[in-house]
Write a protein that holds these residues in place. Structure first.
Motif, PDB file in Angstrom:
ATOM      1  N   ARG A  51       0.870  -1.172   0.000  1.00  0.00           N
ATOM      2  CA  ARG A  51       0.000   0.000   0.000  1.00  0.00           C
ATOM      3  C   ARG A  51       0.906   1.221   0.000  1.00  0.00           C
ATOM      4  N   MET A  52       0.544   2.219  -0.775  1.00  0.00           N
ATOM      5  CA  MET A  52       1.359   3.427  -0.864  1.00  0.00           C
ATOM      6  C   MET A  52       0.566   4.615  -0.339  1.00  0.00           C
ATOM      7  N   THR A  53       1.242   5.442   0.417  1.00  0.00           N
ATOM      8  CA  THR A  53       0.589   6.581   1.055  1.00  0.00           C
ATOM      9  C   THR A  53       1.446   7.829   0.891  1.00  0.00           C
ATOM     10  N   TRP A  54       0.772   8.959   0.684  1.00  0.00           N
ATOM     11  CA  TRP A  54       1.423  10.265   0.714  1.00  0.00           C
ATOM     12  C   TRP A  54       1.072  10.927   2.048  1.00  0.00           C
ATOM     13  N   TYR A  55       2.104  11.420   2.701  1.00  0.00           N
ATOM     14  CA  TYR A  55       1.945  12.214   3.911  1.00  0.00           C
ATOM     15  C   TYR A  55       2.535  13.598   3.633  1.00  0.00           C
ATOM     16  N   ARG A  56       2.206  14.538   4.507  1.00  0.00           N
ATOM     17  CA  ARG A  56       2.862  15.843   4.425  1.00  0.00           C
ATOM     18  C   ARG A  56       3.081  16.396   5.830  1.00  0.00           C
TER      19      ARG A  56
END
Length: 118
Positions: free
Chosen positions: A33-38
């Motif tokens: 699973r791929m996730t973008w955080y900031r």
């Protein structure tokens, strides 16, 4: 050696668009699973968007729904974040994360800075 390398950040005016890319290597990208955080200055890291290993499910933070789109190309070991109608509050370092929670395995990229300013 596992690597996640983000690119595509930069300076953009409010209302503009950017597309972030994150290329993975050293692991079986299609199983994660791929996730973008900031993370904005002085704030905690927050989830922006996530996509399942086969691209079949996506999740977005309320603050970006309708403006950001996450996608992936497993043949290229790449996850994307298309960001439209950017706002100053979107200014942050954006990180990608590869997650295989069933095995307790996850990897982080080093981040890409997005600055939204006139």
């Amino acid at each position: 050696q596992v690597q996640l390398v983000e690119s595509g950040g930069g300076l953009v005016q409010p209302g503009g668009s950017l597309r972030l890319s994150c290329v993975g290597s050293g692991f079986i990208f299609s199983r994660y699973r791929m996730t973008w955080y900031r993370q904005a200055p002085g704030k905690e890291r927050e989830l922006v968007a996530a996509i399942g290993s086969n691209g079949g499910s996506t999740t977005y933070a309320d603050s970006v729904k309708g403006r950001f789109t996450i996608s992936r190309d497993n043949a290229k070991n790449t996850v994307y974040l298309q960001m439209n109608n950017l706002k100053p509050e979107d200014t942050a370092v954006y990180y990608c994360k590869a997650d295989r929670s069933s095995l307790g395995m996850f990897y982080w990229g080093k981040g890409s800075l997005v600055t939204v300013s006139s």
